[in-house]
Design a protein around this motif. Structure first.
Motif, PDB file in Angstrom:
ATOM      1  N   SER A   1       0.815  -1.728  -0.179  1.00 17.54           N
ATOM      2  CA  SER A   1       0.081   0.025  -0.132  1.00 17.54           C
ATOM      3  C   SER A   1       0.898   1.213  -0.133  1.00 17.54           C
ATOM      4  O   SER A   1       2.258   0.807   0.408  1.00 17.54           O
ATOM      5  CB  SER A   1      -0.197   0.026   1.266  1.00 17.54           C
ATOM      6  N   TYR A   2       0.145   2.522   0.014  1.00 21.44           N
ATOM      7  CA  TYR A   2       0.765   3.707  -0.491  1.00 21.44           C
ATOM      8  C   TYR A   2       1.680   3.805   1.058  1.00 21.44           C
ATOM      9  O   TYR A   2       2.789   4.332   1.465  1.00 21.44           O
ATOM     10  CB  TYR A   2      -0.188   4.830  -1.171  1.00 21.44           C
ATOM     11  N   GLY A   3       0.740   3.285   2.451  1.00 20.38           N
ATOM     12  CA  GLY A   3       0.856   3.808   4.001  1.00 20.38           C
ATOM     13  C   GLY A   3       2.132   2.930   3.926  1.00 20.38           C
ATOM     14  O   GLY A   3       2.639   3.360   4.718  1.00 20.38           O
ATOM     15  N   ALA A   4       1.952   1.821   3.446  1.00 20.13           N
ATOM     16  CA  ALA A   4       3.224   0.880   3.700  1.00 20.13           C
ATOM     17  C   ALA A   4       4.062   1.164   3.770  1.00 20.13           C
ATOM     18  O   ALA A   4       5.216   0.786   3.841  1.00 20.13           O
ATOM     19  CB  ALA A   4       2.925  -1.009   3.680  1.00 20.13           C
ATOM     20  N   ILE A   5       4.514   2.120   1.881  1.00 22.66           N
ATOM     21  CA  ILE A   5       6.030   2.493   1.285  1.00 22.66           C
ATOM     22  C   ILE A   5       6.322   3.373   2.274  1.00 22.66           C
ATOM     23  O   ILE A   5       7.333   4.192   2.738  1.00 22.66           O
ATOM     24  CB  ILE A   5       5.471   2.867   0.473  1.00 22.66           C
ATOM     25  N   ALA A   6       5.120   4.546   2.645  1.00 34.31           N
ATOM     26  CA  ALA A   6       5.165   5.273   3.516  1.00 34.31           C
ATOM     27  C   ALA A   6       6.133   5.427   4.919  1.00 34.31           C
ATOM     28  O   ALA A   6       7.346   6.385   4.968  1.00 34.31           O
ATOM     29  CB  ALA A   6       3.984   6.365   3.238  1.00 34.31           C
ATOM     30  N   ALA A   7       5.135   4.404   5.199  1.00 35.28           N
ATOM     31  CA  ALA A   7       5.725   4.361   7.250  1.00 35.28           C
ATOM     32  C   ALA A   7       6.908   3.170   7.097  1.00 35.28           C
ATOM     33  O   ALA A   7       8.342   3.963   7.530  1.00 35.28           O
ATOM     34  CB  ALA A   7       5.095   2.991   7.531  1.00 35.28           C
ATOM     35  N   TYR A   8       7.500   2.706   5.982  1.00 36.42           N
ATOM     36  CA  TYR A   8       8.915   2.008   5.487  1.00 36.42           C
ATOM     37  C   TYR A   8      10.189   3.069   5.184  1.00 36.42           C
ATOM     38  O   TYR A   8      11.019   3.199   6.102  1.00 36.42           O
ATOM     39  CB  TYR A   8       8.816   1.340   4.804  1.00 36.42           C
ATOM     40  N   LEU A   9       9.494   4.009   4.857  1.00 36.46           N
ATOM     41  CA  LEU A   9      10.690   4.950   4.621  1.00 36.46           C
ATOM     42  C   LEU A   9      10.259   6.303   5.466  1.00 36.46           C
ATOM     43  O   LEU A   9      11.697   7.083   5.047  1.00 36.46           O
ATOM     44  CB  LEU A   9      10.078   5.982   3.059  1.00 36.46           C
ATOM     45  N   GLY A  10       9.575   6.240   6.284  1.00 35.62           N
ATOM     46  CA  GLY A  10       9.761   7.161   7.701  1.00 35.62           C
ATOM     47  C   GLY A  10       8.884   7.841   7.811  1.00 35.62           C
ATOM     48  O   GLY A  10       9.038   9.829   8.705  1.00 35.62           O
ATOM     49  N   VAL A  11       8.037   8.457   6.977  1.00 31.59           N
ATOM     50  CA  VAL A  11       7.231   8.797   6.722  1.00 31.59           C
ATOM     51  C   VAL A  11       5.437   8.797   6.874  1.00 31.59           C
ATOM     52  O   VAL A  11       4.732   9.254   5.689  1.00 31.59           O
ATOM     53  CB  VAL A  11       7.603   9.760   5.049  1.00 31.59           C
ATOM     54  N   LYS A  12       5.184   8.210   7.907  1.00 26.27           N
ATOM     55  CA  LYS A  12       4.558   7.708   7.857  1.00 26.27           C
ATOM     56  C   LYS A  12       2.359   7.792   7.546  1.00 26.27           C
ATOM     57  O   LYS A  12       2.274   7.681   6.999  1.00 26.27           O
ATOM     58  CB  LYS A  12       3.671   6.962   9.222  1.00 26.27           C
ATOM     59  N   ARG A  13       2.865   9.500   7.669  1.00 24.08           N
ATOM     60  CA  ARG A  13       1.634  10.632   6.966  1.00 24.08           C
ATOM     61  C   ARG A  13       1.558  10.403   5.868  1.00 24.08           C
ATOM     62  O   ARG A  13       1.000  11.643   5.741  1.00 24.08           O
ATOM     63  CB  ARG A  13       1.392  12.050   7.957  1.00 24.08           C
ATOM     64  N   SER A  14       2.509  10.209   4.922  1.00 23.41           N
ATOM     65  CA  SER A  14       2.791  10.924   3.289  1.00 23.41           C
ATOM     66  C   SER A  14       2.717   9.791   2.664  1.00 23.41           C
ATOM     67  O   SER A  14       2.724   9.824   1.020  1.00 23.41           O
ATOM     68  CB  SER A  14       4.137  11.333   3.191  1.00 23.41           C
TER      69      SER A  14
END
Length: 110
Positions: free
Chosen positions: A24-37
């Motif tokens: 998911s978009y959110g899983a990638i964002a969380a992995y990159l350290g920007v959970k709300r992006s």
């Protein structure tokens, strides 16, 4: 956040999604350290659709809906690409989403 380098980071994670799996978009964002992006990850993926080495069809929303399908050359192409990898879609949503879900935090071991 530098947009170009962030998009590049998103693409590098997306390239690691195995065939037949989705994230998911959110899983990638969380992995990159920007959970709300998650939304910014979505914008990045929309730009990656024409990049042959970035499997944009493997990135969906948090409940498995093909929310980016309208950014592909045809509204059915995303589903067709997933089906070719053995991922079944019904009414624009991945069937057994949990089974196909690839979490970069777990799989890439952060």
């Amino acid at each position: 956040m530098d947009k170009d380098s962030f998009f590049k980071d998103v693409y590098e994670v997306a390239k690691l999604i195995p065939e037949g799996r989705v994230t998911s978009y959110g899983a990638i964002a969380a992995y990159l350290g920007v959970k709300r992006s998650a939304r910014v990850v979505g914008w990045a993926m929309n730009g990656a659709i024409t990049e042959h080495d970035v499997p944009a069809h493997r990135v969906v929303n948090r409940i498995g809906v093909l929310s980016g399908k309208n950014h592909f050359q045809s509204p059915t192409l995303m589903e067709e690409m997933l089906a070719a990898e053995g991922v079944k879609v019904k009414n624009d949503q991945i069937v057994n989403f949990e089974k196909h879900f690839w979490d970069p935090m777990i799989e890439l071991g952060l």
